[in-house]
Motif scaffolding. Structure first.
Motif, PDB file in Angstrom:
ATOM      1  N   UNK A  82      42.351  18.010 -57.659  1.00 46.63           N
ATOM      2  CA  UNK A  82      41.816  17.503 -56.136  1.00 46.63           C
ATOM      3  C   UNK A  82      42.714  17.733 -55.170  1.00 46.63           C
ATOM      4  N   UNK A  83      42.451  17.229 -54.164  1.00 46.32           N
ATOM      5  CA  UNK A  83      43.335  17.271 -52.711  1.00 46.32           C
ATOM      6  C   UNK A  83      43.171  16.057 -52.111  1.00 46.32           C
ATOM      7  N   UNK A  84      44.140  15.801 -51.206  1.00 44.12           N
ATOM      8  CA  UNK A  84      44.286  14.635 -50.009  1.00 44.12           C
ATOM      9  C   UNK A  84      43.762  15.202 -48.740  1.00 44.12           C
ATOM     10  N   UNK A  85      43.159  14.424 -48.289  1.00 44.82           N
ATOM     11  CA  UNK A  85      42.504  14.981 -46.978  1.00 44.82           C
ATOM     12  C   UNK A  85      43.250  13.877 -45.896  1.00 44.82           C
ATOM     13  N   UNK A  86      42.464  13.732 -44.745  1.00 49.92           N
ATOM     14  CA  UNK A  86      43.095  12.794 -43.864  1.00 49.92           C
ATOM     15  C   UNK A  86      42.612  10.970 -44.490  1.00 49.92           C
ATOM     16  N   UNK A  87      43.227  10.123 -43.699  1.00 50.27           N
ATOM     17  CA  UNK A  87      43.299   8.710 -44.358  1.00 50.27           C
ATOM     18  C   UNK A  87      41.764   8.345 -44.509  1.00 50.27           C
ATOM     19  N   UNK A 115      31.681  19.557 -50.219  1.00 53.32           N
ATOM     20  CA  UNK A 115      30.564  19.735 -51.554  1.00 53.32           C
ATOM     21  C   UNK A 115      31.182  18.990 -52.916  1.00 53.32           C
ATOM     22  N   UNK A 116      32.444  19.264 -52.800  1.00 57.07           N
ATOM     23  CA  UNK A 116      33.363  18.687 -54.080  1.00 57.07           C
ATOM     24  C   UNK A 116      34.081  17.683 -53.740  1.00 57.07           C
ATOM     25  N   UNK A 117      33.463  16.376 -54.324  1.00 54.05           N
ATOM     26  CA  UNK A 117      34.160  15.031 -54.010  1.00 54.05           C
ATOM     27  C   UNK A 117      35.613  14.750 -54.239  1.00 54.05           C
ATOM     28  N   UNK A 118      36.072  15.752 -54.932  1.00 49.87           N
ATOM     29  CA  UNK A 118      37.556  15.606 -55.457  1.00 49.87           C
ATOM     30  C   UNK A 118      38.447  16.201 -54.223  1.00 49.87           C
ATOM     31  N   UNK A 119      37.723  16.986 -53.457  1.00 49.99           N
ATOM     32  CA  UNK A 119      38.713  17.632 -52.521  1.00 49.99           C
ATOM     33  C   UNK A 119      38.701  17.037 -51.336  1.00 49.99           C
ATOM     34  N   UNK A 120      39.786  16.875 -50.590  1.00 49.12           N
ATOM     35  CA  UNK A 120      39.918  16.046 -49.404  1.00 49.12           C
ATOM     36  C   UNK A 120      39.781  14.717 -49.507  1.00 49.12           C
ATOM     37  N   UNK A 143      46.946  -2.536 -49.453  1.00 46.29           N
ATOM     38  CA  UNK A 143      47.743  -2.406 -48.307  1.00 46.29           C
ATOM     39  C   UNK A 143      47.451  -1.168 -47.380  1.00 46.29           C
ATOM     40  N   UNK A 144      47.176  -1.363 -45.934  1.00 47.90           N
ATOM     41  CA  UNK A 144      46.656  -0.132 -45.452  1.00 47.90           C
ATOM     42  C   UNK A 144      47.747   0.765 -45.145  1.00 47.90           C
ATOM     43  N   UNK A 145      47.674   1.991 -45.393  1.00 52.72           N
ATOM     44  CA  UNK A 145      48.601   3.087 -45.237  1.00 52.72           C
ATOM     45  C   UNK A 145      48.044   4.080 -44.513  1.00 52.72           C
ATOM     46  N   UNK A 146      49.166   5.169 -44.095  1.00 48.60           N
ATOM     47  CA  UNK A 146      48.661   6.251 -42.999  1.00 48.60           C
ATOM     48  C   UNK A 146      49.619   7.432 -43.775  1.00 48.60           C
ATOM     49  N   UNK A 147      48.971   8.567 -43.490  1.00 49.15           N
ATOM     50  CA  UNK A 147      49.850   9.657 -43.736  1.00 49.15           C
ATOM     51  C   UNK A 147      49.362  10.953 -42.746  1.00 49.15           C
ATOM     52  N   UNK A 148      50.299  11.930 -42.565  1.00 52.34           N
ATOM     53  CA  UNK A 148      49.893  12.998 -41.487  1.00 52.34           C
ATOM     54  C   UNK A 148      49.723  14.249 -42.009  1.00 52.34           C
ATOM     55  N   UNK A 149      49.200  15.278 -41.295  1.00 44.86           N
ATOM     56  CA  UNK A 149      49.387  16.623 -41.849  1.00 44.86           C
ATOM     57  C   UNK A 149      48.169  16.997 -43.103  1.00 44.86           C
ATOM     58  N   UNK A 150      47.444  16.288 -43.475  1.00 41.80           N
ATOM     59  CA  UNK A 150      46.363  16.382 -44.276  1.00 41.80           C
ATOM     60  C   UNK A 150      44.991  16.499 -43.601  1.00 41.80           C
ATOM     61  N   UNK A 151      44.166  17.576 -43.603  1.00 42.87           N
ATOM     62  CA  UNK A 151      43.003  17.608 -42.987  1.00 42.87           C
ATOM     63  C   UNK A 151      41.821  17.960 -43.972  1.00 42.87           C
ATOM     64  N   UNK A 152      40.401  17.781 -43.644  1.00 40.07           N
ATOM     65  CA  UNK A 152      39.543  18.419 -44.537  1.00 40.07           C
ATOM     66  C   UNK A 152      39.700  20.098 -44.822  1.00 40.07           C
ATOM     67  N   UNK A 153      39.834  20.629 -43.750  1.00 44.51           N
ATOM     68  CA  UNK A 153      40.201  22.073 -43.680  1.00 44.51           C
ATOM     69  C   UNK A 153      41.445  22.542 -44.493  1.00 44.51           C
ATOM     70  N   UNK A 154      42.395  21.859 -44.344  1.00 46.20           N
ATOM     71  CA  UNK A 154      43.819  22.336 -45.092  1.00 46.20           C
ATOM     72  C   UNK A 154      44.209  20.871 -45.733  1.00 46.20           C
ATOM     73  N   UNK A 155      43.852  20.526 -46.959  1.00 49.10           N
ATOM     74  CA  UNK A 155      44.201  19.157 -47.513  1.00 49.10           C
ATOM     75  C   UNK A 155      45.513  19.127 -48.100  1.00 49.10           C
ATOM     76  N   UNK A 156      46.211  18.305 -48.778  1.00 47.11           N
ATOM     77  CA  UNK A 156      47.553  18.440 -49.138  1.00 47.11           C
ATOM     78  C   UNK A 156      47.362  17.861 -50.706  1.00 47.11           C
ATOM     79  N   UNK A 157      48.570  18.171 -51.492  1.00 47.53           N
ATOM     80  CA  UNK A 157      48.443  17.957 -52.759  1.00 47.53           C
ATOM     81  C   UNK A 157      49.306  16.693 -52.968  1.00 47.53           C
ATOM     82  N   UNK A 158      50.361  16.282 -52.209  1.00 43.96           N
ATOM     83  CA  UNK A 158      51.232  15.142 -52.251  1.00 43.96           C
ATOM     84  C   UNK A 158      51.337  14.621 -50.908  1.00 43.96           C
ATOM     85  N   UNK A 159      51.461  13.475 -50.598  1.00 39.73           N
ATOM     86  CA  UNK A 159      51.838  12.761 -49.472  1.00 39.73           C
ATOM     87  C   UNK A 159      52.971  11.489 -49.748  1.00 39.73           C
TER      88      UNK A 159
END
Length: 249
Positions: A164-169, A178-183, A195-211
């Motif tokens: 899967x992948x990580x999108x915005x917070x 459509x794939x619930x495991x993406x973004x 705990x509330x956390x934040x990360x930058x640089x991950x979007x729905x169009x361009x998700x991340x593998x790690x943060x």
């Protein structure tokens, strides 16, 4: 010491089990007051039912797998029972077998459980067939290692997702893929508390593998847990979670 973290809503939620047991306990105390077995005429009389409900609620997580299923009726039942006790202790109204307060509480509890059971269940305790299904996604806490010793303060936690992948917070419903495991998103817990956390640089169009997320930790043995969820925060069925225990100095 290792504990199991199930802090989100849904089947098996420990906090929901505690609420259900507390609601039942409060209802029992209403019944005892109505038949004259315990006094309920002044504010000090609230001590026994409130303390009893708190103590009873601590037993709820022992059977959280099935007790938590009652959250839909537990919340309205507990709210009405607590209201009845407060009115009896703080106003001239009395709890007696056929008193207006007792009969009104019974009617209000019945209507509340009937009207609110479904919406509360959908909102707080959706059954597995209403949750997005996990396919092959996995989440791993890459750093710190399990059993590591770390400094107190803000701890950098590196999280990696496979399958899967990580999108915005947080993503709006209309932005979900459509794939619930993406973004998807992440829910981070320290000793069971989210705990509330934040990360930058991950979007729905361009998700991340790690943060990397910053998590505040105090001295002592702490359990860190990270759950991979759908982009809008909805957990998967079954849940996708990883845990490590660290010693904080």
């Amino acid at each position: 010491m290792t504990t199991v973290v199930l802090a989100h809503a849904g089947p098996g939620s420990t906090w929901q089990a505690a609420v259900v047991v507390a609601a039942v306990a409060l209802t029992v105390f209403v019944g005892l007051a109505a038949i004259g077995r315990i006094p309920m005429r002044e504010p000090a009389d609230l001590l026994v039912p409130l303390a009893g409900a708190v103590i009873a609620s601590s037993l709820g997580p022992l059977g959280h797998v099935w007790i938590s299923d009652g959250i839909g009726w537990g919340i309205p039942l507990g709210a009405v029972a607590l209201l009845a006790l407060l009115l009896a202790a703080l106003t001239p109204l009395e709890l007696a077998p056929a008193s207006p307060l007792t009969l009104g509480s019974l009617a209000l509890a019945a209507v509340g459980m009937f009207m609110l059971y479904q919406p509360l269940t959908v909102a707080l305790h959706p059954p597995p067939d209403m949750l997005p299904l996990r396919d092959d996604s996995e989440v791993a806490i890459v750093s710190p290692d399990d059993g590591a010793t770390v400094d107190a303060g803000d701890l950098d936690v590196v999280v990696e997702v496979t399958g899967g992948s990580i999108g915005p917070v947080r993503s709006a419903l209309e932005d979900l893929t459509l794939d619930a495991e993406e973004a998807g998103s992440l829910a981070v817990f320290v000793d069971g508390d989210r705990i509330p956390v934040e990360w930058d640089g991950c979007t729905v169009a361009d998700p991340c593998d790690s943060v990397t997320v910053s998590v505040p930790v105090g001295p002592g043995e702490r359990q860190l847990a990270v759950e991979f969820v759908r982009g809008d925060g909805t957990p998967f069925a079954p849940i996708v979670i990883d845990r490590v225990t660290v010693t904080v100095e």
